[in-house]
Design an enzyme around this catalytic site. Structure first.
Site, PDB file in Angstrom:
ATOM      1  N   LYS A 106       3.451 -15.315   3.347  1.00  0.00           N
ATOM      2  CA  LYS A 106       3.652 -16.116   2.131  1.00  0.00           C
ATOM      3  C   LYS A 106       5.156 -16.371   2.047  1.00  0.00           C
ATOM      4  CE  LYS A 106       2.173 -18.053  -1.697  1.00  0.00           C
ATOM      5  NZ  LYS A 106       1.309 -19.257  -1.717  1.00  0.00           N
ATOM      6  N   ASP A 142      -2.625 -18.446   1.600  1.00  0.00           N
ATOM      7  CA  ASP A 142      -3.607 -19.189   0.790  1.00  0.00           C
ATOM      8  C   ASP A 142      -4.278 -20.267   1.648  1.00  0.00           C
ATOM      9  OD1 ASP A 142      -1.102 -20.395   0.905  1.00  0.00           O
ATOM     10  OD2 ASP A 142      -1.164 -21.180  -1.138  1.00  0.00           O
ATOM     11  N   ASP A 165     -12.103  -9.246   4.991  1.00  0.00           N
ATOM     12  CA  ASP A 165     -13.400  -9.299   4.290  1.00  0.00           C
ATOM     13  C   ASP A 165     -13.972 -10.716   4.364  1.00  0.00           C
ATOM     14  OD1 ASP A 165     -13.315  -6.635   3.495  1.00  0.00           O
ATOM     15  OD2 ASP A 165     -14.002  -7.082   1.458  1.00  0.00           O
ATOM     16  N   TYR A 168       0.823  -1.214   0.000  1.00  0.00           N
ATOM     17  CA  TYR A 168       0.000   0.000   0.000  1.00  0.00           C
ATOM     18  C   TYR A 168       0.857   1.264   0.000  1.00  0.00           C
ATOM     19  CZ  TYR A 168      -4.566  -2.163   0.957  1.00  0.00           C
ATOM     20  OH  TYR A 168      -5.738  -2.851   0.883  1.00  0.00           O
ATOM     21  N   ASP A 176      -6.216  -7.087   4.503  1.00  0.00           N
ATOM     22  CA  ASP A 176      -7.360  -6.486   3.812  1.00  0.00           C
ATOM     23  C   ASP A 176      -8.263  -7.594   3.266  1.00  0.00           C
ATOM     24  OD1 ASP A 176      -8.945  -4.515   2.488  1.00  0.00           O
ATOM     25  OD2 ASP A 176      -7.892  -4.992   0.627  1.00  0.00           O
TER      26      ASP A 176
HETATM   27  C1  IPM Z   1     -10.394  -1.385   3.982  1.00  0.00           C
HETATM   28  C2  IPM Z   1     -10.622  -0.877   2.592  1.00  0.00           C
HETATM   29  C3  IPM Z   1      -9.479   0.042   2.237  1.00  0.00           C
HETATM   30  C4  IPM Z   1      -8.191  -0.749   2.293  1.00  0.00           C
HETATM   31  C5  IPM Z   1      -9.622   0.740   0.884  1.00  0.00           C
HETATM   32  C6  IPM Z   1     -10.963   1.429   0.731  1.00  0.00           C
HETATM   33  C7  IPM Z   1      -8.483   1.698   0.646  1.00  0.00           C
HETATM   34  O1  IPM Z   1     -10.760  -1.933   1.701  1.00  0.00           O
HETATM   35  O2  IPM Z   1     -10.323  -0.548   4.907  1.00  0.00           O
HETATM   36  O3  IPM Z   1     -10.302  -2.598   4.160  1.00  0.00           O
HETATM   37  O4  IPM Z   1      -7.841  -1.442   1.334  1.00  0.00           O
HETATM   38  O5  IPM Z   1      -7.521  -0.684   3.312  1.00  0.00           O
HETATM   39 MG    MG Z   2     -10.822  -3.849   2.636  1.00  0.00          MG
END
Ligand code: IPM
Ligand code: MG
Length: 358
Positions: A193, A225, A253, A142, A249
């Protein structure tokens, strides 16, 4: 207690959900005799519309001058065509970086009242699900060197991002994870990884070194993975997962979805001091923006996290969590978590119901 909170409502459903969180926060402030001053600031798409940039200087200054930051969500299709440096997301990255918020704490927990929303089979979920992802937030690909090369040696356009970590960056996030595990079920899984990436091999080396300082914590390494697979095969095996920025990240999710209710999950981003940024882990949901339909609970629980982690107000924080649980137990639901026999309520009704129970 007097505190200043920078408030970034942002885009999409951001303003609606933040309004409900402020309603609940204010109720807690009045009940427990605190004074919170809310400083509204612009960031994200709305800031681009008004000032031409996603993160105006005044916003960073206001965040740095405040005791904590509460954020709704930023981004939306309206700004998707913009280039990397002027996208709404840049605001999030900029605040994280400017405030030195290197530790992103993302809990995934199954709410009792919502157990049937979990998409995994009962036998997989077994005795529930309660894990935390500790994601490194201001390093890796990032923030490493990145470039678009208009013409490479073959005359083609090319681009790269650099995943780079230093020992100290790895060590400080490792300590956050071990300290957190000490207050939980005493288990850390470090995800990397290391079979492919040099940055992961350094990550693993530092983690092993730090683990020696925490002999009572059960420690293991897992490849990313395999972790993605294990999260749906047997999520109960995890307590604290610590990992680098991009892996975190993606995995966070996935971990949120297995609870079945991404609209419920708060997060905090912390640095070395007490100031943090608190936000729901879901996005700006432009498809339902402005319709008073969104689920404000993740933002309300983010405000509760702020009380606990930044202001050391555990009782107040628990009062908010308990109010949320009571309202869910009574069967009130927003559309995203609605199920048969429950009562459908709007975003603002949900906020009222929770505030009433503080
Ligand atoms: C998160 C989001 C952000 C990230 C994006 C919107 C920049 O996906 O906070 O998880 O990748 O960190
Ligand atoms: Mg995210």
């Amino acid at each position: 207690m007097r505190k200043t909170i920078a408030v970034i409502k942002g885009d999409g459903i951001g303003p609606e959900i933040v309004n409900e969180a402020l309603k609940v926060l204010e109720k807690a402030a009045v009940k427990y005799g605190h004074h919170f001053a809310y400083q509204p600031v612009l960031a994200g798409g709305c800031a681009i519309d008004e000032t031409g940039q996603p993160l105006p200087k005044e916003t960073i200054e206001a965040c740095l001058a405040s005791d904590s930051v509460l954020l709704g969500a930023v981004g939306g299709p309206k700004w998707d065509h913009l280039g990397g440096d002027v996208r709404p997301e840049k605001a999030l990255l900029g605040i994280r970086h400017a405030l030195g918020l290197y530790a992103n704490i993302r809990p995934s927990k199954l709410f009792g009242a919502l157990a049937n929303a979990c998409p995994l089979k009962d036998e997989i979920i077994g005795n529930g699900l309660d894990l935390v992802i500790v994601r490194e937030l201001i390093g890796g690909a990032y923030f490493g060197k990145k470039e678009i090369i208009e013409k490479n040696e073959n005359g083609e356009k090319a681009a790269y991002d650099t995943m780079i970590y230093s020992e100290s960056e790895i060590e400080r996030i490792a300590r956050v994870a071990f300290d957190m595990a000490g207050k939980r079920r005493k288990k850390v899984t470090s995800v990397d990884k290391a079979n492919v990436l040099e940055s992961s091999r350094l990550w693993r080396e530092v983690l092993h070194h730090v683990a020696k300082d925490y002999p009572d914590i059960e420690y293991s390494d897992m490849l990313v993975d395999n972790t993605a697979m294990q999260l749906v095969r047997n999520p109960g095996q995890f307590d604290v997962i610590v990992t680098e920025n991009m892996f975190g990240d993606i995995l966070s999710d996935e971990a949120s979805m297995i609870t079945g209710s991404i609209g419920m999950i708060p997060s905090s981003s912390l640095g070395d001091g007490s100031r943090g940024m608190y936000e729901p882990i879901h996005g700006s949901a432009p498809d339902i923006a402005g319709q008073n339909k969104a689920n404000p609970i993740a933002t309300i629980l983010s405000a509760a996290m702020m009380l606990k982690y930044s202001f050391d107000l555990s009782e107040e924080s628990e009062a908010i969590e308990n109010a949320v649980n009571e309202v869910l137990d009574l069967g009130y639901r927003t559309g995203d978590i609605m199920s048969e026999g429950c009562k459908l309520v709007s975003c603002s009704e949900m906020g009222n119901l929770i505030a009433e129970r503080i």
